[in-house]
Design a protein around this motif. Structure first.
Motif, PDB file in Angstrom:
ATOM      1  N   LEU A 188       1.060  -1.546  -0.383  1.00  0.00           N
ATOM      2  CA  LEU A 188      -0.184   0.267  -0.034  1.00  0.00           C
ATOM      3  C   LEU A 188       0.716   1.405  -0.079  1.00  0.00           C
ATOM      4  N   MET A 189       2.689   1.405   0.424  1.00  0.00           N
ATOM      5  CA  MET A 189       2.685   2.261   1.021  1.00  0.00           C
ATOM      6  C   MET A 189       3.470   2.832  -0.364  1.00  0.00           C
ATOM      7  N   LYS A 190       4.123   1.661  -1.385  1.00  0.00           N
ATOM      8  CA  LYS A 190       4.087   1.466  -2.889  1.00  0.00           C
ATOM      9  C   LYS A 190       3.035   1.916  -4.276  1.00  0.00           C
ATOM     10  N   LEU A 191       1.679   1.675  -4.038  1.00  0.00           N
ATOM     11  CA  LEU A 191       1.184   1.944  -4.237  1.00  0.00           C
ATOM     12  C   LEU A 191       0.675   3.329  -4.195  1.00  0.00           C
ATOM     13  N   LEU A 192       0.681   3.820  -2.980  1.00  0.00           N
ATOM     14  CA  LEU A 192      -0.264   5.543  -2.421  1.00  0.00           C
ATOM     15  C   LEU A 192       0.813   6.392  -2.583  1.00  0.00           C
ATOM     16  N   PHE A 193       2.592   5.443  -2.450  1.00  0.00           N
ATOM     17  CA  PHE A 193       3.408   6.782  -2.280  1.00  0.00           C
ATOM     18  C   PHE A 193       4.659   6.538  -2.961  1.00  0.00           C
ATOM     19  N   ASN A 194       4.548   5.327  -3.464  1.00  0.00           N
ATOM     20  CA  ASN A 194       5.833   5.629  -4.596  1.00  0.00           C
ATOM     21  C   ASN A 194       6.531   5.172  -3.482  1.00  0.00           C
ATOM     22  N   ALA A 195       6.619   4.658  -2.275  1.00  0.00           N
ATOM     23  CA  ALA A 195       7.729   3.895  -1.135  1.00  0.00           C
ATOM     24  C   ALA A 195       8.879   2.470  -1.951  1.00  0.00           C
ATOM     25  N   ASN A 196       9.791   3.270  -0.963  1.00  0.00           N
ATOM     26  CA  ASN A 196      10.048   1.414  -1.999  1.00  0.00           C
ATOM     27  C   ASN A 196      10.984   0.871  -0.129  1.00  0.00           C
ATOM     28  N   PHE A 197       9.658   0.619   0.357  1.00  0.00           N
ATOM     29  CA  PHE A 197      10.015  -0.378   1.428  1.00  0.00           C
ATOM     30  C   PHE A 197       9.642  -1.668   0.966  1.00  0.00           C
ATOM     31  N   THR A 198      10.266  -2.040   1.926  1.00  0.00           N
ATOM     32  CA  THR A 198       9.693  -4.358   1.502  1.00  0.00           C
ATOM     33  C   THR A 198       9.824  -4.572   3.100  1.00  0.00           C
ATOM     34  N   ASP A 199       9.329  -3.902   4.417  1.00  0.00           N
ATOM     35  CA  ASP A 199       9.781  -4.339   5.028  1.00  0.00           C
ATOM     36  C   ASP A 199       8.926  -3.008   6.656  1.00  0.00           C
ATOM     37  N   LEU A 200       8.443  -3.150   7.560  1.00  0.00           N
ATOM     38  CA  LEU A 200       8.227  -2.411   8.790  1.00  0.00           C
ATOM     39  C   LEU A 200       9.115  -3.062  10.259  1.00  0.00           C
ATOM     40  N   GLY A 201      10.254  -3.308   9.659  1.00  0.00           N
ATOM     41  CA  GLY A 201      11.536  -4.409  10.621  1.00  0.00           C
ATOM     42  C   GLY A 201      11.540  -2.937  11.457  1.00  0.00           C
ATOM     43  N   PRO A 202      11.767  -3.538  13.312  1.00  0.00           N
ATOM     44  CA  PRO A 202      12.057  -2.541  14.403  1.00  0.00           C
ATOM     45  C   PRO A 202      13.030  -2.552  13.924  1.00  0.00           C
ATOM     46  N   PHE A 203      14.373  -3.199  13.670  1.00  0.00           N
ATOM     47  CA  PHE A 203      15.347  -2.802  13.624  1.00  0.00           C
ATOM     48  C   PHE A 203      15.981  -1.728  12.273  1.00  0.00           C
ATOM     49  N   ARG A 204      15.998  -0.302  13.209  1.00  0.00           N
ATOM     50  CA  ARG A 204      16.489   0.944  12.223  1.00  0.00           C
ATOM     51  C   ARG A 204      17.418   1.301  12.850  1.00  0.00           C
ATOM     52  N   ALA A 205      18.426   2.859  12.240  1.00  0.00           N
ATOM     53  CA  ALA A 205      19.254   3.622  12.588  1.00  0.00           C
ATOM     54  C   ALA A 205      17.949   5.145  11.921  1.00  0.00           C
ATOM     55  N   ILE A 206      18.574   5.768  12.176  1.00  0.00           N
ATOM     56  CA  ILE A 206      17.442   7.523  11.634  1.00  0.00           C
ATOM     57  C   ILE A 206      18.488   8.067  12.454  1.00  0.00           C
ATOM     58  N   LYS A 207      19.502   9.540  11.526  1.00  0.00           N
ATOM     59  CA  LYS A 207      19.608  10.813  12.147  1.00  0.00           C
ATOM     60  C   LYS A 207      19.310  11.079  13.809  1.00  0.00           C
ATOM     61  N   TYR A 208      19.548  11.952  14.252  1.00  0.00           N
ATOM     62  CA  TYR A 208      18.760  12.195  15.396  1.00  0.00           C
ATOM     63  C   TYR A 208      17.968  13.508  15.030  1.00  0.00           C
ATOM     64  N   GLN A 209      18.389  14.090  15.086  1.00  0.00           N
ATOM     65  CA  GLN A 209      17.891  15.567  14.197  1.00  0.00           C
ATOM     66  C   GLN A 209      17.014  15.300  13.124  1.00  0.00           C
ATOM     67  N   LYS A 210      17.008  14.445  12.552  1.00  0.00           N
ATOM     68  CA  LYS A 210      15.690  14.291  11.635  1.00  0.00           C
ATOM     69  C   LYS A 210      14.539  13.501  12.506  1.00  0.00           C
ATOM     70  N   LEU A 211      15.310  12.560  13.349  1.00  0.00           N
ATOM     71  CA  LEU A 211      14.015  12.349  14.338  1.00  0.00           C
ATOM     72  C   LEU A 211      12.693  13.082  14.732  1.00  0.00           C
ATOM     73  N   LEU A 212      13.843  13.909  15.328  1.00  0.00           N
ATOM     74  CA  LEU A 212      13.100  15.182  15.912  1.00  0.00           C
ATOM     75  C   LEU A 212      12.390  16.120  15.015  1.00  0.00           C
ATOM     76  N   SER A 213      13.269  16.184  13.722  1.00  0.00           N
ATOM     77  CA  SER A 213      11.804  16.730  13.128  1.00  0.00           C
ATOM     78  C   SER A 213      10.368  15.656  12.729  1.00  0.00           C
ATOM     79  N   LEU A 214      10.433  14.580  12.953  1.00  0.00           N
ATOM     80  CA  LEU A 214       9.283  13.977  12.473  1.00  0.00           C
ATOM     81  C   LEU A 214       8.175  14.014  13.528  1.00  0.00           C
TER      82      LEU A 214
END
Length: 230
Positions: free
Chosen positions: A140-166
């Motif tokens: 659905l994320m691909k269909l609706l937003f053209n996203a390129n994800f294959t998983d919602l896996g909990p193991f993830r890394a994100i830039k801290y400042q980007k995380l705050l901006s969300l």
């Protein structure tokens, strides 16, 4: 050298949490935060003995625990470069943090998802309902937003400042998909890294129960359709 902090939500993970903490590469991780999400066992004591900073979050929910960890980071002015999230059940391979953060360090990615859709995933590590739910959500994320994800896996890394901006807000099952949807909406640079995945220690609090599976599915789909209307 980049400052990296790991946040681990944990509910009744007494049997597994020491293994998780022990396998985290301490040469690159400055602090491991375990958020004890109202556990009724010895999770907190085991985590503290293993060297983690232990916080207590009485409100039950994956998102509540993650937000508690973020609150601690902010209040103590830790200012990391990268936040890594992973589970406390030892289904992830914590030593792969070095691989998960590489796209951020080398290619300036903002968000990296550890994808479990590969040959190194344990045969029974993910339940059929999880496999279907991940497929449906990413389709659905691909269909609706053209996203390129294959998983919602909990193991993830994100830039801290980007995380705050969300401005993350989900308190329960929708935390992972909320992060990915908001990353898409904010034009983050994101990618996936294949990660190994094994059968967890103990029983899953989400996919291990019919109630948990249903509520998780509803929450995830509601986030997707909510963003499709924006």
């Amino acid at each position: 050298m980049s400052k990296i902090i790991v946040i681990i939500p944990a509910f009744n993970e007494e049997q597994s949490i020491k293994y998780v903490i022990d396998d985290i590469p301490k040469t690159i991780v400055q602090e491991v935060i375990v958020v004890n999400n109202n556990s009724t066992d010895g999770t907190a004591g085991v985590a503290k003995s293993a060297g983690a900073t232990v916080l207590f979050e009485p409100s039950m929910g994956y998102g509540y625990a993650c937000l508690k960890g973020m609150e601690y980071v902010a209040q103590n002015n830790l200012n990391p470069d990268i936040i890594v999230f992973l589970d406390g059940d030892y289904s992830d391979f914590p030593e792969q943090i070095t691989e998960v953060i590489q796209p951020i360090l080398k290619n300036d990615m903002d968000l990296v998802i550890g994808s479990r859709n590969n040959a190194e995933r344990g045969k029974h590590a993910i339940t059929p309902q999880q496999i279907f739910g991940n497929w449906l959500a990413t389709f659905l994320m691909k269909l609706l937003f053209n996203a390129n994800f294959t998983d919602l896996g909990p193991f993830r890394a994100i830039k801290y400042q980007k995380l705050l901006s969300l401005n993350m807000s989900d308190k329960t099952y929708g935390w992972t998909v909320e992060m990915q949807l908001k990353a898409i909406k904010n034009n983050f640079r994101y990618t996936e890294v294949p990660v190994k995945y094994r059968e967890r220690i103990g029983v899953s609090k989400v996919s291990g129960t019919i109630k948990g599976t249903i509520f998780a599915g509803i929450k995830i789909l509601s986030w997707i359709f909510k963003y499709s209307l924006k």
